[in-house]
Design an enzyme around this catalytic site. Structure first.
Site, PDB file in Angstrom:
ATOM      1  CG  ASP A 123       7.137   8.987   7.061  1.00 27.82           C
ATOM      2  OD1 ASP A 123       6.225   8.253   7.509  1.00 27.82           O
ATOM      3  OD2 ASP A 123       6.938  10.158   6.685  1.00 27.82           O
ATOM      4  CG  HIS A 124       4.658   7.816   3.743  1.00 27.65           C
ATOM      5  ND1 HIS A 124       4.780   8.653   4.831  1.00 27.65           N
ATOM      6  CD2 HIS A 124       3.333   7.740   3.467  1.00 27.65           C
ATOM      7  CE1 HIS A 124       3.581   9.080   5.181  1.00 27.65           C
ATOM      8  NE2 HIS A 124       2.679   8.544   4.375  1.00 27.65           N
TER       9      HIS A 124
ATOM     10  CD  GLU B 202       3.281  -4.050  15.381  1.00 28.12           C
ATOM     11  OE1 GLU B 202       4.039  -4.562  14.546  1.00 28.12           O
ATOM     12  OE2 GLU B 202       2.660  -4.703  16.247  1.00 28.12           O
TER      13      GLU B 202
ATOM     14  CG  HIS C  85       0.550  -5.914   8.020  1.00 27.10           C
ATOM     15  ND1 HIS C  85       1.382  -7.020   7.881  1.00 27.10           N
ATOM     16  CD2 HIS C  85       0.809  -5.399   9.245  1.00 27.10           C
ATOM     17  CE1 HIS C  85       2.087  -7.172   8.996  1.00 27.10           C
ATOM     18  NE2 HIS C  85       1.770  -6.203   9.829  1.00 27.10           N
TER      19      HIS C  85
ATOM     20  CG  HIS D 276       2.074  -1.498  11.764  1.00 22.38           C
ATOM     21  ND1 HIS D 276       1.062  -2.036  12.527  1.00 22.38           N
ATOM     22  CD2 HIS D 276       2.783  -2.555  11.299  1.00 22.38           C
ATOM     23  CE1 HIS D 276       1.161  -3.349  12.529  1.00 22.38           C
ATOM     24  NE2 HIS D 276       2.196  -3.690  11.785  1.00 22.38           N
TER      25      HIS D 276
ATOM     26  CG  HIS E  18       6.136  -4.863   8.491  1.00 19.53           C
ATOM     27  ND1 HIS E  18       6.710  -5.440   9.591  1.00 19.53           N
ATOM     28  CD2 HIS E  18       4.853  -4.620   8.837  1.00 19.53           C
ATOM     29  CE1 HIS E  18       5.825  -5.525  10.567  1.00 19.53           C
ATOM     30  NE2 HIS E  18       4.684  -5.025  10.132  1.00 19.53           N
TER      31      HIS E  18
ATOM     32  CB  CYS F  18       1.705 -10.354  10.630  1.00 17.61           C
ATOM     33  SG  CYS F  18       0.642  -9.483  11.793  1.00 17.61           S
TER      34      CYS F  18
END
Length: 148
Positions: A92-93, A137, A52, A54, A27, A46
């Protein structure tokens, strides 16, 4: 007090079940309501235009009466299915900002990811069961949301 343990007196017991699931997503922290300069000041690195990622860990906790016949608050198989539908499939992904319509005009902070998960879990869980969403996170940053 009768001296009889609650389990024998007929009082219902309340239990908490937590299921832990990990997902990876990227994100960019960027608000459409702020100027580019304000976004850089508020979100720092950020706000990188390329985003970037997580490896999030989410804990979904339900709270309810322990059913006397089944011995469960809810069937873990059902909770796993709900988590798959609400967290894994849509998040996810994924690029949260580009792949999840909710974040088109909501900043994809971990706080807002927790709200997104809460709101969507409410739609698939039996009423009154959802207690808490906890998102790690990073090893040092954790968000808890309880629908307040």
């Amino acid at each position: 007090m009768s001296g009889i343990p609650e389990s024998r007196s007929g009082a219902e017991r309340v239990g908490y079940i937590t299921r832990i699931q990990s997902f990876s997503a990227c994100h960019r922290l960027h608000s459409i309501h702020l100027s580019d300069e304000e976004n850089k000041r508020v979100y720092g690195k950020c706000n990188n235009p390329n985003g970037h990622g997580h490896n999030y860990t989410v804990e979904v906790t339900v709270r309810g009466k322990i059913n006397r016949l089944t011995g469960m608050v809810m069937n873990l198989t059902d909770l796993k299915r709900c988590i798959e539908d609400v967290i894994m499939t849509p998040l996810d992904h994924k690029n949260l900002d580009k792949d999840v319509p909710y974040f088109a005009d909501v900043v994809s902070t971990t706080e807002n990811v927790a709200v997104y998960i809460w709101d969507n879990m409410l739609m698939v869980l039996p009423p009154g069961l959802l207690y808490e969403i906890k998102i790690h996170e990073t090893d040092k940053n954790v968000v808890i949301y309880r629908g307040e």
